[in-house]
Design a protein around this motif. Structure first.
Motif, PDB file in Angstrom:
ATOM      1  N   MET A  48      77.643  54.998  54.397  1.00  0.00           N
ATOM      2  CA  MET A  48      76.471  55.524  54.428  1.00  0.00           C
ATOM      3  C   MET A  48      75.160  56.751  55.079  1.00  0.00           C
ATOM      4  O   MET A  48      74.770  57.386  55.108  1.00  0.00           O
ATOM      5  N   ILE A  49      75.789  56.500  56.579  1.00  0.00           N
ATOM      6  CA  ILE A  49      74.768  57.463  57.424  1.00  0.00           C
ATOM      7  C   ILE A  49      75.645  58.573  57.507  1.00  0.00           C
ATOM      8  O   ILE A  49      74.978  59.295  57.703  1.00  0.00           O
ATOM      9  N   THR A  50      77.009  58.573  57.442  1.00  0.00           N
ATOM     10  CA  THR A  50      77.325  60.034  57.349  1.00  0.00           C
ATOM     11  C   THR A  50      76.857  60.633  56.416  1.00  0.00           C
ATOM     12  O   THR A  50      76.840  62.308  56.221  1.00  0.00           O
ATOM     13  N   LEU A  51      76.727  59.934  54.657  1.00  0.00           N
ATOM     14  CA  LEU A  51      76.549  60.327  53.635  1.00  0.00           C
ATOM     15  C   LEU A  51      75.056  60.884  53.877  1.00  0.00           C
ATOM     16  O   LEU A  51      74.485  62.126  53.833  1.00  0.00           O
ATOM     17  N   ALA A  52      74.365  60.369  54.746  1.00  0.00           N
ATOM     18  CA  ALA A  52      72.948  60.381  55.094  1.00  0.00           C
ATOM     19  C   ALA A  52      72.505  61.497  55.548  1.00  0.00           C
ATOM     20  O   ALA A  52      71.572  62.363  55.198  1.00  0.00           O
ATOM     21  N   LYS A  53      73.414  62.358  56.596  1.00  0.00           N
ATOM     22  CA  LYS A  53      72.886  63.314  57.764  1.00  0.00           C
ATOM     23  C   LYS A  53      73.490  64.966  56.427  1.00  0.00           C
ATOM     24  O   LYS A  53      72.634  65.612  57.088  1.00  0.00           O
ATOM     25  N   VAL A  54      73.958  64.794  55.460  1.00  0.00           N
ATOM     26  CA  VAL A  54      73.238  66.186  54.924  1.00  0.00           C
ATOM     27  C   VAL A  54      72.459  64.997  53.788  1.00  0.00           C
ATOM     28  O   VAL A  54      72.707  64.709  52.459  1.00  0.00           O
ATOM     29  N   VAL A  73      66.528  52.994  51.661  1.00  0.00           N
ATOM     30  CA  VAL A  73      67.318  54.667  51.260  1.00  0.00           C
ATOM     31  C   VAL A  73      66.542  55.434  52.249  1.00  0.00           C
ATOM     32  O   VAL A  73      67.344  56.724  52.551  1.00  0.00           O
ATOM     33  N   LYS A  74      64.906  55.791  51.172  1.00  0.00           N
ATOM     34  CA  LYS A  74      64.089  56.019  52.651  1.00  0.00           C
ATOM     35  C   LYS A  74      64.091  56.237  53.751  1.00  0.00           C
ATOM     36  O   LYS A  74      64.399  57.807  55.101  1.00  0.00           O
ATOM     37  N   LYS A  75      64.650  55.075  54.158  1.00  0.00           N
ATOM     38  CA  LYS A  75      64.211  55.108  55.820  1.00  0.00           C
ATOM     39  C   LYS A  75      65.791  55.286  56.203  1.00  0.00           C
ATOM     40  O   LYS A  75      65.354  56.522  57.389  1.00  0.00           O
ATOM     41  N   LEU A  76      66.468  55.430  55.489  1.00  0.00           N
ATOM     42  CA  LEU A  76      68.591  55.609  56.375  1.00  0.00           C
ATOM     43  C   LEU A  76      68.842  57.327  56.252  1.00  0.00           C
ATOM     44  O   LEU A  76      68.210  58.080  56.923  1.00  0.00           O
ATOM     45  N   ASP A  78      65.216  59.264  56.460  1.00  0.00           N
ATOM     46  CA  ASP A  78      64.143  59.887  57.032  1.00  0.00           C
ATOM     47  C   ASP A  78      64.059  59.743  58.499  1.00  0.00           C
ATOM     48  O   ASP A  78      63.880  60.675  59.279  1.00  0.00           O
ATOM     49  N   GLU A  79      65.048  58.617  59.015  1.00  0.00           N
ATOM     50  CA  GLU A  79      64.757  58.181  60.277  1.00  0.00           C
ATOM     51  C   GLU A  79      66.002  57.854  61.203  1.00  0.00           C
ATOM     52  O   GLU A  79      65.736  58.148  62.339  1.00  0.00           O
ATOM     53  N   ILE A  80      67.097  57.206  60.035  1.00  0.00           N
ATOM     54  CA  ILE A  80      68.341  56.338  61.109  1.00  0.00           C
ATOM     55  C   ILE A  80      69.387  58.084  61.238  1.00  0.00           C
ATOM     56  O   ILE A  80      69.814  58.319  61.700  1.00  0.00           O
ATOM     57  N   ALA A  81      69.464  58.468  59.698  1.00  0.00           N
ATOM     58  CA  ALA A  81      69.839  59.730  60.134  1.00  0.00           C
ATOM     59  C   ALA A  81      69.746  60.876  60.770  1.00  0.00           C
ATOM     60  O   ALA A  81      71.301  61.637  61.469  1.00  0.00           O
ATOM     61  N   PRO A  82      68.329  61.030  61.087  1.00  0.00           N
ATOM     62  CA  PRO A  82      68.295  62.056  61.953  1.00  0.00           C
ATOM     63  C   PRO A  82      69.135  62.085  63.124  1.00  0.00           C
ATOM     64  O   PRO A  82      69.340  62.778  64.355  1.00  0.00           O
ATOM     65  N   LYS A  83      69.079  60.819  63.993  1.00  0.00           N
ATOM     66  CA  LYS A  83      69.377  59.881  65.175  1.00  0.00           C
ATOM     67  C   LYS A  83      70.243  60.973  65.294  1.00  0.00           C
ATOM     68  O   LYS A  83      70.720  61.156  66.573  1.00  0.00           O
ATOM     69  N   TYR A  84      71.176  60.875  64.320  1.00  0.00           N
ATOM     70  CA  TYR A  84      72.876  60.655  64.717  1.00  0.00           C
ATOM     71  C   TYR A  84      73.333  62.464  64.159  1.00  0.00           C
ATOM     72  O   TYR A  84      74.114  62.407  63.654  1.00  0.00           O
ATOM     73  N   GLY A  89      80.530  59.875  63.784  1.00  0.00           N
ATOM     74  CA  GLY A  89      81.146  58.726  63.414  1.00  0.00           C
ATOM     75  C   GLY A  89      80.712  57.969  64.956  1.00  0.00           C
ATOM     76  O   GLY A  89      79.822  57.917  66.360  1.00  0.00           O
ATOM     77  N   GLY A  90      80.233  56.375  64.855  1.00  0.00           N
ATOM     78  CA  GLY A  90      80.174  55.337  65.897  1.00  0.00           C
ATOM     79  C   GLY A  90      79.173  55.283  66.205  1.00  0.00           C
ATOM     80  O   GLY A  90      78.231  54.932  67.474  1.00  0.00           O
ATOM     81  N   TYR A  91      78.222  54.438  65.149  1.00  0.00           N
ATOM     82  CA  TYR A  91      76.598  54.744  64.975  1.00  0.00           C
ATOM     83  C   TYR A  91      76.800  53.175  65.233  1.00  0.00           C
ATOM     84  O   TYR A  91      75.201  52.430  65.481  1.00  0.00           O
TER      85      TYR A  91
END
Length: 113
Positions: A48-54, A73-76, A78-84, A89-91
């Protein structure tokens, strides 16, 4: 679905349980569960995090199809994916803790790095 662990559940129950656990992990950033469940949840959370990076409409709809809460999903996205953004991988991190009282199941803490 990553992994082939059945976790002692029927397939529909297992899918619903994993969706709820991934949602709560992304919502809270940390959870305590058994090691085998944590390994399955980690695999799906990292997808899910890899998906949210784009950040595209198609990816948001795919995430909404799996994650049960829209605000998560909004948090994912807006906040989580930009950090990575620069991490491949390895989140998630697994930290093993003591055995659970009662059935001595191996417990661990699953958290976002």
């Amino acid at each position: 679905m990553p992994g082939t662990r059945k976790l002692g559940r029927a397939s529909d129950h297992r899918d619903a349980m994993l969706r709820n656990m991934v949602t709560s992990l992304l919502e809270n950033g940390k959870m305590t569960t058994t090691v085998t469940r944590a390994k399955e949840v980690r695999a799906m959370a990292e997808k899910m995090i890899t998906l949210a990076k784009v950040d595209s409409l198609h990816n948001k709809r795919q995430a909404l199809a799996y994650i049960t809460k829209e605000d998560v999903v909004k948090k994912l996205f807006d906040e989580i994916a930009p950090k990575y953004k620069d991490v491949n991988g390895g989140y998630c991190r697994l930290i093993k803790t003591e055995a659970r009282r009662g059935d001595a199941a191996e417990m661990c803490i699953l958290e976002l790095v």
